[in-house]
Design an enzyme around this catalytic site. Structure first.
Site, PDB file in Angstrom:
ATOM      1  N   HIS A  53      14.727  37.442   1.315  1.00 10.91           N
ATOM      2  CA  HIS A  53      15.426  36.322   0.658  1.00 10.91           C
ATOM      3  C   HIS A  53      16.754  36.091   1.370  1.00 10.91           C
ATOM      4  O   HIS A  53      17.759  36.703   1.062  1.00 10.91           O
ATOM      5  CB  HIS A  53      15.644  36.648  -0.825  1.00 10.91           C
ATOM      6  CG  HIS A  53      16.154  35.491  -1.626  1.00 10.91           C
ATOM      7  ND1 HIS A  53      15.938  35.369  -2.972  1.00 10.91           N
ATOM      8  CD2 HIS A  53      16.892  34.396  -1.280  1.00 10.91           C
ATOM      9  CE1 HIS A  53      16.510  34.250  -3.427  1.00 10.91           C
ATOM     10  NE2 HIS A  53      17.098  33.654  -2.397  1.00 10.91           N
ATOM     11  N   GLU A 122      12.295  28.842  -2.409  1.00  6.47           N
ATOM     12  CA  GLU A 122      13.101  29.009  -3.625  1.00  6.47           C
ATOM     13  C   GLU A 122      13.350  27.618  -4.224  1.00  6.47           C
ATOM     14  O   GLU A 122      14.136  26.847  -3.695  1.00  6.47           O
ATOM     15  CB  GLU A 122      14.427  29.704  -3.321  1.00  6.47           C
ATOM     16  CG  GLU A 122      15.156  30.073  -4.608  1.00  6.47           C
ATOM     17  CD  GLU A 122      16.487  30.767  -4.366  1.00  6.47           C
ATOM     18  OE1 GLU A 122      16.980  31.417  -5.301  1.00  6.47           O
ATOM     19  OE2 GLU A 122      17.044  30.669  -3.261  1.00  6.47           O
ATOM     20  N   ALA A 133      23.169  27.543  -7.788  1.00  9.24           N
ATOM     21  CA  ALA A 133      23.759  26.643  -6.789  1.00  9.24           C
ATOM     22  C   ALA A 133      22.738  25.640  -6.242  1.00  9.24           C
ATOM     23  O   ALA A 133      22.955  25.027  -5.212  1.00  9.24           O
ATOM     24  CB  ALA A 133      24.354  27.455  -5.650  1.00  9.24           C
ATOM     25  N   GLN A 134      21.608  25.486  -6.945  1.00 10.93           N
ATOM     26  CA  GLN A 134      20.586  24.518  -6.524  1.00 10.93           C
ATOM     27  C   GLN A 134      20.924  23.143  -7.128  1.00 10.93           C
ATOM     28  O   GLN A 134      21.472  23.059  -8.219  1.00 10.93           O
ATOM     29  CB  GLN A 134      19.198  24.972  -6.991  1.00 10.93           C
ATOM     30  CG  GLN A 134      18.884  26.428  -6.677  1.00 10.93           C
ATOM     31  CD  GLN A 134      18.072  26.644  -5.431  1.00 10.93           C
ATOM     32  OE1 GLN A 134      17.504  25.728  -4.863  1.00 10.93           O
ATOM     33  NE2 GLN A 134      18.014  27.875  -4.973  1.00 10.93           N
ATOM     34  N   HIS A 185      15.516  31.672 -11.388  1.00  7.94           N
ATOM     35  CA  HIS A 185      16.147  30.427 -11.842  1.00  7.94           C
ATOM     36  C   HIS A 185      15.415  29.939 -13.102  1.00  7.94           C
ATOM     37  O   HIS A 185      14.928  28.821 -13.164  1.00  7.94           O
ATOM     38  CB  HIS A 185      16.140  29.371 -10.736  1.00  7.94           C
ATOM     39  CG  HIS A 185      17.074  29.704  -9.611  1.00  7.94           C
ATOM     40  ND1 HIS A 185      18.421  29.395  -9.649  1.00  7.94           N
ATOM     41  CD2 HIS A 185      16.871  30.353  -8.440  1.00  7.94           C
ATOM     42  CE1 HIS A 185      18.997  29.832  -8.539  1.00  7.94           C
ATOM     43  NE2 HIS A 185      18.078  30.423  -7.789  1.00  7.94           N
ATOM     44  N   HIS A 240      27.585  39.953  -7.477  1.00  9.43           N
ATOM     45  CA  HIS A 240      26.525  39.322  -8.271  1.00  9.43           C
ATOM     46  C   HIS A 240      26.114  40.173  -9.469  1.00  9.43           C
ATOM     47  O   HIS A 240      25.729  39.633 -10.507  1.00  9.43           O
ATOM     48  CB  HIS A 240      25.291  39.075  -7.389  1.00  9.43           C
ATOM     49  CG  HIS A 240      25.401  37.869  -6.521  1.00  9.43           C
ATOM     50  ND1 HIS A 240      26.154  37.857  -5.377  1.00  9.43           N
ATOM     51  CD2 HIS A 240      24.858  36.625  -6.636  1.00  9.43           C
ATOM     52  CE1 HIS A 240      26.066  36.655  -4.810  1.00  9.43           C
ATOM     53  NE2 HIS A 240      25.298  35.891  -5.560  1.00  9.43           N
ATOM     54  N   ASP A 263      20.304  37.239   0.054  1.00  4.77           N
ATOM     55  CA  ASP A 263      20.517  35.865  -0.424  1.00  4.77           C
ATOM     56  C   ASP A 263      21.677  35.232   0.357  1.00  4.77           C
ATOM     57  O   ASP A 263      22.408  34.390  -0.157  1.00  4.77           O
ATOM     58  CB  ASP A 263      20.798  35.836  -1.934  1.00  4.77           C
ATOM     59  CG  ASP A 263      20.627  34.451  -2.554  1.00  4.77           C
ATOM     60  OD1 ASP A 263      20.089  33.560  -1.873  1.00  4.77           O
ATOM     61  OD2 ASP A 263      21.061  34.247  -3.701  1.00  4.77           O
ATOM     62  N   GLY A 298      24.704  31.735  -3.311  1.00  3.69           N
ATOM     63  CA  GLY A 298      24.209  32.686  -2.329  1.00  3.69           C
ATOM     64  C   GLY A 298      25.246  33.786  -2.124  1.00  3.69           C
ATOM     65  O   GLY A 298      26.116  34.012  -2.964  1.00  3.69           O
TER      66      GLY A 298
END
Length: 372
Positions: A53, A122, A133-134, A185, A240, A263, A298
């Site tokens: 990832h 992803e 953050a998408q 997510h 994270h 990530d 990320g």
């Protein structure tokens, strides 16, 4: 050197390899005139790391969709001990995702650094509530038609089970044994998570992050990770996830089920500054990458640093710490018959590092690709 195998650290031994690992023998039995000898000066000899990832590094991103970007990521991450990886896409316009997939499909065997094993898709089949953050405007329901032309290159799909009506997508895709369906997510309830696992979800994307959290009255997606034997990723930068949350995960799941990932976005291995991820501005300092509103975007973690963190800050033994970045990810994507551990017959994907996990040498299929 100290050779790290799947189960122990060997000393006083020599590793013989060409493109593959040929043998491990007593050092004293080696006739040095018969071989090209690499003296690793007492450092560790480890299987190469596998990052399943990673969005980008070295100033490039998977979504740049060019050979130059893929090549740059591939070469940059060899400095961090990565010998193979899954370039990871983002929730962006359909055409952008297709360009990235086409680029990987056409160029994955041409890169000169870490080997591209396929794609981690992803999104865009994710939850708006836990989008991270998408970009929300490009989120769509799961669709077989969306991915059908790329089944030969997709290795992992991160998705939110609750957006899959009657689990039809999961049920259908679970028949394809080459694709890993990963819960991420997601705002799903514990019950929905468990039902989706029974249908075919078998992995969890960056556990704890961007998923419904554990609560004693609503255990959420995290509770389902705890209570089943699915494998799970973790970003071990201790930004994270709190170190003690990771310690708890390891106690519950065991070191065999946890996979270290980065990530990483394009700012990995770069200076502090302003970058972008999925078309959104990202502000990068020494420890993290964040959107303007503070959302983590990320990471800038490297895989050797992740291994260092779990070994030195959590006290995990070096064999298990390395396994979480090598054999475990190889098993998740069913590549463990070829790579992931130091074993006779497997590819000679090897790295040399010191006690601080500083990478001294990276070898891929028997060829030196990075020297510190």
């Amino acid at each position: 050197g100290k050779i790290i195998t799947e189960s122990e650290v060997l000393e006083g031994k020599a590793l013989i390899f060409d493109e593959k690992i040929v043998d491990i023998v007593d050092e004293k039995k080696i006739n040095k005139s018969d071989y090209e000898v690499i003296d690793v000066l007492g450092n560790y000899v480890s299987p190469g790391f596998i990052d399943i990832h990673i969005h980008g590094s070295g100033g490039s991103d998977t979504m740049d969709a060019s050979f130059e970007a893929l090549q740059n990521i591939s070469k940059t991450i060899t400095r961090c001990g990565v010998t193979s990886f899954l370039p990871t896409t983002m929730t962006m316009p359909k055409d952008s995702i297709y360009r990235a997939l086409e680029n990987i499909k056409n160029n994955k065997d041409k890169v000169e650094g870490a080997k591209v094993l396929g794609v981690h898709l992803e999104g865009p089949f994710i939850s708006k509530k836990y989008k991270g953050a998408q970009d929300e405007k490009y989120i769509i329901p799961p669709s077989y038609d969306f991915i059908k032309d790329y089944l030969d290159v997709i290795k992992i799909i991160t998705m939110a089970p609750e957006v899959d009506e009657e689990f039809k997508f999961i049920d259908y895709l679970s028949k394809n044994k080459d694709i890993v369906l990963s819960m991420g997510h997601t705002s799903c309830s514990y019950e929905v998570a468990i039902n989706s696992i029974e249908k075919g979800i078998n992995h969890a994307t960056h556990t704890f992050n961007a998923m419904s959290s554990f609560n004693h009255r609503e255990p959420g997606a995290v509770g389902a990770v705890f209570n089943t034997d699915i494998t799970c990723e973790i970003i071990a930068d201790f930004v994270h996830v709190h170190p003690e949350a990771l310690r708890l995960l390891l106690k519950i799941k065991g070191t065999d089920k946890v996979v270290l990932i980065t990530d990483s976005m394009r700012a990995g291995c770069m200076d502090e500054g302003v970058y972008d991820l999925g078309g959104q501005k990202v502000y990068v300092d020494k420890t993290s990458a964040r959107l303007e509103d503070g959302t983590l975007a990320g990471s800038i973690l490297t895989l050797n640093k992740a291994v260092y963190n779990v070994k030195n800050r959590l006290g995990i033994n070096i064999v298990d710490a390395v396994k979480m970045a090598s054999l475990n990810p190889a098993k998740v994507i069913k590549e463990d018959s070829r790579i992931g551990s130091i074993e006779i017959g497997k590819k000679a994907d090897l790295i040399i590092f010191n006690e601080n996990m500083d990478i001294k040498l990276t070898i891929i299929e028997g060829e030196i690709v990075f020297t510190a």
